[in-house]
Scaffold this motif. Structure first.
Motif, short mmCIF file in Angstrom:
data_model
loop_
_atom_site.label_atom_id
_atom_site.label_comp_id
_atom_site.label_asym_id
_atom_site.label_seq_id
_atom_site.Cartn_x
_atom_site.Cartn_y
_atom_site.Cartn_z
N ILE A 136 0.85 -1.19 0.00
CA ILE A 136 0.00 0.00 0.00
C ILE A 136 0.88 1.24 0.00
O ILE A 136 1.62 1.49 0.97
N PRO A 137 0.83 2.04 -1.07
CA PRO A 137 1.64 3.26 -1.10
C PRO A 137 1.14 4.29 -0.09
O PRO A 137 0.00 4.21 0.39
N ALA A 138 1.98 5.26 0.20
CA ALA A 138 1.67 6.21 1.27
C ALA A 138 0.38 6.98 1.03
O ALA A 138 -0.35 7.29 1.97
N ASP A 139 0.06 7.28 -0.25
CA ASP A 139 -1.13 8.07 -0.50
C ASP A 139 -2.42 7.28 -0.24
O ASP A 139 -3.49 7.87 -0.13
N LEU A 140 -2.32 5.97 -0.11
CA LEU A 140 -3.46 5.15 0.27
C LEU A 140 -3.30 4.62 1.70
O LEU A 140 -4.09 3.79 2.15
N GLY A 141 -2.26 5.11 2.39
CA GLY A 141 -1.99 4.69 3.75
C GLY A 141 -2.06 5.86 4.70
O GLY A 141 -3.09 6.52 4.83
N TYR A 142 -0.91 6.16 5.33
CA TYR A 142 -0.88 7.24 6.33
C TYR A 142 -0.17 8.50 5.84
O TYR A 142 0.07 9.41 6.62
N GLY A 143 0.16 8.53 4.55
CA GLY A 143 0.61 9.74 3.91
C GLY A 143 1.88 10.33 4.49
O GLY A 143 2.72 9.63 5.08
N ALA A 144 2.01 11.64 4.33
CA ALA A 144 3.22 12.34 4.74
C ALA A 144 3.33 12.51 6.24
O ALA A 144 4.40 12.80 6.76
N GLN A 145 2.22 12.29 6.96
CA GLN A 145 2.25 12.49 8.41
C GLN A 145 2.66 11.24 9.17
O GLN A 145 3.07 11.31 10.33
N GLY A 146 2.53 10.05 8.54
CA GLY A 146 2.81 8.82 9.26
C GLY A 146 1.75 8.55 10.31
O GLY A 146 0.72 9.24 10.39
N GLN A 147 2.01 7.55 11.16
CA GLN A 147 1.04 7.18 12.21
C GLN A 147 1.78 6.38 13.26
O GLN A 147 2.25 5.27 13.01
N GLY A 148 1.92 6.94 14.47
CA GLY A 148 2.60 6.20 15.53
C GLY A 148 4.02 5.86 15.14
O GLY A 148 4.82 6.75 14.81
N ASP A 149 4.33 4.56 15.12
CA ASP A 149 5.68 4.12 14.74
C ASP A 149 5.88 4.05 13.24
O ASP A 149 6.99 3.74 12.78
N ILE A 150 4.85 4.31 12.46
CA ILE A 150 4.96 4.25 11.00
C ILE A 150 5.55 5.56 10.48
O ILE A 150 5.03 6.64 10.77
N LYS A 151 6.61 5.46 9.70
CA LYS A 151 7.31 6.65 9.22
C LYS A 151 6.45 7.42 8.21
O LYS A 151 5.61 6.83 7.53
N PRO A 152 6.67 8.73 8.09
CA PRO A 152 6.02 9.48 7.02
C PRO A 152 6.37 8.90 5.65
O PRO A 152 7.49 8.42 5.43
N ASN A 153 5.41 8.92 4.76
CA ASN A 153 5.58 8.48 3.37
C ASN A 153 5.97 7.01 3.25
O ASN A 153 6.58 6.59 2.27
N ALA A 154 5.60 6.20 4.25
CA ALA A 154 5.97 4.79 4.23
C ALA A 154 5.05 3.99 3.31
O ALA A 154 3.84 4.20 3.29
N THR A 155 5.65 3.07 2.56
CA THR A 155 4.88 2.03 1.87
C THR A 155 4.66 0.89 2.86
O THR A 155 5.60 0.42 3.50
N LEU A 156 3.42 0.47 2.98
CA LEU A 156 3.05 -0.55 3.96
C LEU A 156 2.82 -1.88 3.25
O LEU A 156 2.33 -1.92 2.11
N VAL A 157 3.15 -2.96 3.94
CA VAL A 157 2.89 -4.31 3.44
C VAL A 157 2.04 -5.02 4.48
O VAL A 157 2.39 -5.04 5.67
N PHE A 158 0.92 -5.56 4.04
CA PHE A 158 0.03 -6.30 4.93
C PHE A 158 -0.20 -7.71 4.41
O PHE A 158 -0.38 -7.91 3.20
N VAL A 159 -0.18 -8.66 5.32
CA VAL A 159 -0.77 -9.97 5.06
C VAL A 159 -2.12 -9.97 5.75
O VAL A 159 -2.23 -9.62 6.93
N MET A 160 -3.18 -10.33 5.01
CA MET A 160 -4.54 -10.28 5.53
C MET A 160 -5.23 -11.62 5.31
O MET A 160 -5.24 -12.13 4.19
N ASP A 161 -5.82 -12.16 6.36
CA ASP A 161 -6.68 -13.34 6.27
C ASP A 161 -8.12 -12.89 6.45
O ASP A 161 -8.48 -12.34 7.50
N VAL A 162 -8.95 -13.11 5.43
CA VAL A 162 -10.36 -12.74 5.50
C VAL A 162 -11.09 -13.87 6.22
O VAL A 162 -11.40 -14.91 5.64
N VAL A 163 -11.35 -13.68 7.51
CA VAL A 163 -11.86 -14.74 8.37
C VAL A 163 -13.35 -14.99 8.14
O VAL A 163 -13.80 -16.13 8.04
N SER A 164 -14.14 -13.94 8.06
CA SER A 164 -15.58 -14.09 7.91
C SER A 164 -16.18 -12.78 7.44
O SER A 164 -15.49 -11.75 7.38
N ALA A 165 -17.44 -12.83 7.07
CA ALA A 165 -18.15 -11.62 6.66
C ALA A 165 -19.64 -11.82 6.88
O ALA A 165 -20.14 -12.95 6.86
#
Length: 312
Positions: A136-165
């Motif tokens: 997930i690029p920064a513009d679809l994540g936490y952008g230039a401000q970051g979030q907590g321990d996440i750096k500004p302009n960070a590209t994020l990688v997630f592994v996601m298990d869709v458990v139920s809906a």
């Protein structure tokens, strides 16, 4: 709306609450072969994964790989999905957060708010039981401000298990209850999924918490241990200033009642029947009493219309 919503949930990375429904798993997963960081351990759906550090420059656009395809229902707008996840920055080798350790998948309102845009785009159209890896690029994540321990302009990688809906009703639907007290707000009774109108009188607000049915549903009474999926609309008593809500984005939010930080909401909702619309008038001391928060004055009287839609 998002700023107010952030004050009404426990402070996890995204939001939070308990999972429900059964898993419909696909085939065993394999490490990414599409240029995303490799899953180095815990490859199967349901196992806590570990991720290698990303190699080279990260993708500039959202990239989603289905590691293992589930056989369950396809996620669609209005669904409430439960997702286990592990998140890591592209150029790091340690995660910043994961739900596997908490033993508690995360609730996501598909097509609504409450999560970063990259999550919504990655999950839309996926099947229950799938394991995904997303960059997930920064513009679809936490952008230039970051979030907590996440750096500004960070590209994020997630592994996601869709458990139920599960599908979520668009509105509370119950028996209308008379609104006879001229000194209390009036709340619309529409059930079309649009925001009910809040009409607040010019008289002085009550000094005690008010929690009244507008539409009385037929579901079980909520307890302090429950989670509840809601839509809400909020305003200040003074000058009827709108505070927003979830209707504008056709979104829901999940409140785990033993974690919600606003006493007036917690006390007002506990004991109310699932499927109801409830009006809350929250006096000073039971809302945000300590200081101004996100434009909400200290010791303000708050008015909420809350639809108690379903349990997560």
């Amino acid at each position: 709306m998002r700023r107010l919503a952030g004050l009404l949930v426990a402070p996890l990375l995204l939001l939070s609450t308990v999972a429900c429904g059964s898993e419909d798993k696909g085939s065993d997963s394999v490490s990414s072969k599409g240029g995303l960081p490799a899953i180095t351990a815990g490859e199967k759906f349901g196992q806590k994964p570990t991720l290698a550090k990303g190699e080279g420059d990260p993708p500039k656009q959202l990239k989603v790989e289905v590691i293992s395809a589930g056989k369950g229902a396809t996620l669609k707008k209005g669904d409430l999905a439960q997702v286990n996840y592990l998140g890591q920055e592209w150029d790091e080798d340690k995660p910043f957060d994961n739900s596997f350790d908490r033993g508690q998948p995360f609730d996501v309102s598909i097509g609504g708010g409450g999560v970063i845009e990259g999550w919504q785009k990655a999950l839309d159209g996926q099947k229950v039981g799938s394991r995904l890896e997303a960059s997930i690029p920064a513009d679809l994540g936490y952008g230039a401000q970051g979030q907590g321990d996440i750096k500004p302009n960070a590209t994020l990688v997630f592994v996601m298990d869709v458990v139920s809906a599960k599908s979520v009703p668009v509105s509370a639907k119950g028996t209308e209850v008379a609104q006879d007290n001229k000194d209390l707000p009036k709340v619309g009774t529409n059930t079309d999924g649009k925001a009910p109108k809040l009409t607040i009188p010019t008289s002085a607000p009550p000094k005690e918490l008010v929690a009244s049915y507008i539409l009385e549903g037929t579901g079980p009474a909520l307890t302090a241990k429950d989670g509840v999926v809601v839509k809400y609309e909020a305003a200040l008593w003074k000058d009827s200033k709108p505070l927003g809500g979830t209707y504008q984005s056709d979104a829901t939010i999940t409140w785990k009642l033993d974690q919600i930080p606003v006493k007036g909401i917690k006390d007002g909702v506990i004991g109310k029947k699932l499927g109801s619309r409830v009006m809350l008038v929250i006096p000073p001391g039971q809302g945000f009493p300590d200081a101004e928060q996100q434009g909400i004055p200290k010791d303000a009287t708050l008015v909420f219309s809350v639809d108690l839609l379903t349990k997560p």
